[in-house]
Design an enzyme around this catalytic site. Structure first.
Site, PDB file in Angstrom:
ATOM      1  N   GLU A 129      -1.917 -18.163   6.436  1.00 49.46           N
ATOM      2  CA  GLU A 129      -1.589 -16.755   6.726  1.00 49.46           C
ATOM      3  C   GLU A 129      -0.576 -16.175   5.735  1.00 49.46           C
ATOM      4  OE1 GLU A 129      -2.772 -14.642   9.538  1.00 49.46           O
ATOM      5  OE2 GLU A 129      -1.961 -13.365   7.973  1.00 49.46           O
ATOM      6  N   GLY A 187      16.244  -7.885  -8.591  1.00 49.01           N
ATOM      7  CA  GLY A 187      15.585  -9.095  -8.095  1.00 49.01           C
ATOM      8  C   GLY A 187      14.210  -8.824  -7.499  1.00 49.01           C
ATOM      9  N   GLU A 190      10.295 -10.584 -11.438  1.00 44.77           N
ATOM     10  CA  GLU A 190      10.672 -11.812 -12.146  1.00 44.77           C
ATOM     11  C   GLU A 190      11.059 -11.482 -13.583  1.00 44.77           C
ATOM     12  OE1 GLU A 190      10.256 -14.998 -10.823  1.00 44.77           O
ATOM     13  OE2 GLU A 190       9.391 -14.301  -8.926  1.00 44.77           O
ATOM     14  N   LYS A 205      -4.830 -12.570  -4.163  1.00 45.10           N
ATOM     15  CA  LYS A 205      -4.860 -12.166  -2.751  1.00 45.10           C
ATOM     16  C   LYS A 205      -6.165 -11.447  -2.419  1.00 45.10           C
ATOM     17  CE  LYS A 205       0.159 -11.834  -2.693  1.00 45.10           C
ATOM     18  NZ  LYS A 205       1.297 -10.940  -2.973  1.00 45.10           N
TER      19      LYS A 205
END
Ligand SMILES: NC(=O)c1ccc[n+]([C@@H]2O[C@H](COP(=O)([O-])OP(=O)(O)OC[C@H]3O[C@@H](n4cnc5c(N)ncnc54)[C@H](OP(=O)(O)O)[C@@H]3O)[C@@H](O)[C@H]2O)c1
Length: 431
Positions: A129, A187, A190, A205
């Site tokens: 999940e 932040g 990356e 995804k």
């Protein structure tokens, strides 16, 4: 009375792993009550055992993941990331009879079939999940709640970094490069942002979502992928002027004739009154259209240690309950075996932004170029400025191929000084 303890081994003690360990330990009484047996964390595998790790008892830390797996825990949670050694370790765990929970979208999108097959052969559960849209319950609804329906389309914002960047560009009128630098400082991005801004994370995804939605095997390589690096502040401004906002979308849909599926990731203009338009910053949302259920939207935090750990823990409880009851969760469902078709077969609306000469006859020449290639114009907006004029065209549904031919013809016209931008439009009524 509770059954004997179920053992849990954790591979990875980083952003997600540390939160999984914390929740397992802090909520042990509730988890025991929900599962019907205590959950006992038996070890956490990391690379560097000397690193301080708040919330994880030091006697549980090990740098020998293979040895931890060989203890044959009931459940192995893989939150290390990467393809190898994660894949080999998961296969080792399943062979040892452990059910596996993973958040590893890269591995699932690259080689989910191997994991499903191993789970089947060993008679264990494979749950994931957290691999798509972090905390948001999305895969279980697709896999279980909608198992009686026919999903037509899945349309989502599944990458928080790019959504943060595009939201800032929209709100502040800022350039892509400036906002990316700001996202890195905060932040949200990356140091090497390629996987996010190049659309690769969203593509992994999209493959996972498409496979579950259409009961057909879809891998990362099947996904047409374009990131946000070419989105300009002029595109954002043009979208705003038309009542649209630009989002990086993951789209999985049936082909117009229903005989295949198309899976794509690209920036698209979305009407400001569409539910996806109001998804700001690092949030994720996925819009699902099913034949009987109609439209649904799943919204929430798509990343972060604790939100992602929530989804992992939900899977741990599901796998643990199955152990207690002697049952198993659903396995792979790819019976539909639909071919994955190229993006060129997708029908979408487009926005085309042109810098054109400001003289009589220009509009007619441009309209002819669209008509000659079978692309019908929905709206034209013109901004005059000196000798130049900006012309923004929105089309009705057209194929990628027809649009590309139109753009080539527009480029060859004297009246067109430059094609400033071309982008798909998604989420309009009837689109
Ligand atoms: N972060 C999120 O918001 C998020 C959201 C959804 C899904 N995910 C997925 O969750 C997974 C973990 O992400 P994360 O952000 O938690 O990563 P992370 O902070 O980099 O943590 C990775 C952990 O795995 C350990 N590790 C890596 N390679 C290893 C190896 N070969 N052997 C033993 N341990 C190893 C690391 O050890 P050291 O600590 O010693 O380096 C670290 O503890 C990834 O698949 C990611 O895609 C993350």
């Amino acid at each position: 009375m509770s059954a004997a303890p179920l053992t849990v081994a954790l591979l990875g003690g980083g952003t997600v792993g540390a939160q999984v360990a914390r929740l397992l330990l802090e909520q042990s009484a509730d988890l025991e009550a929900r599962v019907g047996a205590p959950l006992q964390l038996v070890g956490v595998a990391v690379r560097d055992t000397a690193k301080p790790r708040e919330g994880i008892p030091s006697d549980l830390i090990t740098d020998d993941a293979a040895e931890l797996i060989s203890r044959g825990s009931d459940i192995v949670v893989e939150v290390m990331g990467g393809i190898e050694p994660a894949r080999s370790l998961i296969l080792q765990a399943m062979a040892a009879g452990s059910s596996v929970i993973t958040a590893n979208k890269a591995l699932l999108a690259a080689d989910g079939a191997t994991l499903y097959q191993a789970a089947e052969e060993s008679g264990v559960d494979l749950y994931f999940e957290a691999s798509v849209a972090g905390a948001i319950p999305l895969l279980r609804p697709l896999r279980e709640s909608l198992a009686g329906d026919r999903v037509m389309k899945v349309l989502g914002i599944v990458n928080g970094t790019t959504n943060f960047i595009l939201s800032k560009m929209d709100e502040e009128g800022a350039d892509y490069a400036d906002v990316l630098a700001q996202a890195q400082e905060l932040g949200y991005a990356e140091a090497d942002p390629t996987a996010d801004v190049g659309g690769l994370d969203a593509a992994a995804k999209a493959a996972i979502l498409a496979e579950l939605a259409f009961h057909t095997r879809v891998t990362f390589d099947d996904v047409s992928c374009e990131g946000i690096t070419d989105v300009t502040s002029a595109d954002v401004e043009a979208a705003r002027a038309m009542g649209f906002v630009i989002k990086l979308l993951a789209v999985a849909e049936r082909t117009p004739d229903g005989s295949g599926v198309i899976v794509r990731v690209h920036p698209a203009m979305v009407p400001r009154d569409h539910p996806l338009a109001s998804v700001r910053d690092a949030f994720n949302a996925v819009f699902v259209e099913a034949e009987a259920a109609g439209e649904m939207m799943f919204y929430g935090r798509g990343a972060g240690g604790a939100p992602t750990a929530s989804a992992v823990l939900g899977d741990v409880v599901a796998a643990a309950r199955n152990r207690v009851s002697g049952g198993r969760g659903p396995g792979e469902s790819t019976y539909a075996d639909l071919p994955v078709r190229p993006i060129s077969e997708a029908l979408t609306r487009y926005y085309v932004n042109l810098d054109v000469a400001d003289r009589p006859g220009v509009l007619a020449a441009i309209a002819n170029a669209f008509a000659a290639n079978g692309v019908s114009i929905q709206v034209v907006r013109q901004d005059g400025h000196g000798d130049d004029a900006g012309l923004v065209v929105r089309t009705h549904l057209a194929s990628d191929g027809a649009l590309s031919r139109t753009v080539d013809e527009l480029r060859s016209l004297d009246a067109v000084k430059e094609v400033l931008g071309v982008m798909r439009v998604e989420g309009e009524a009837g689109a």
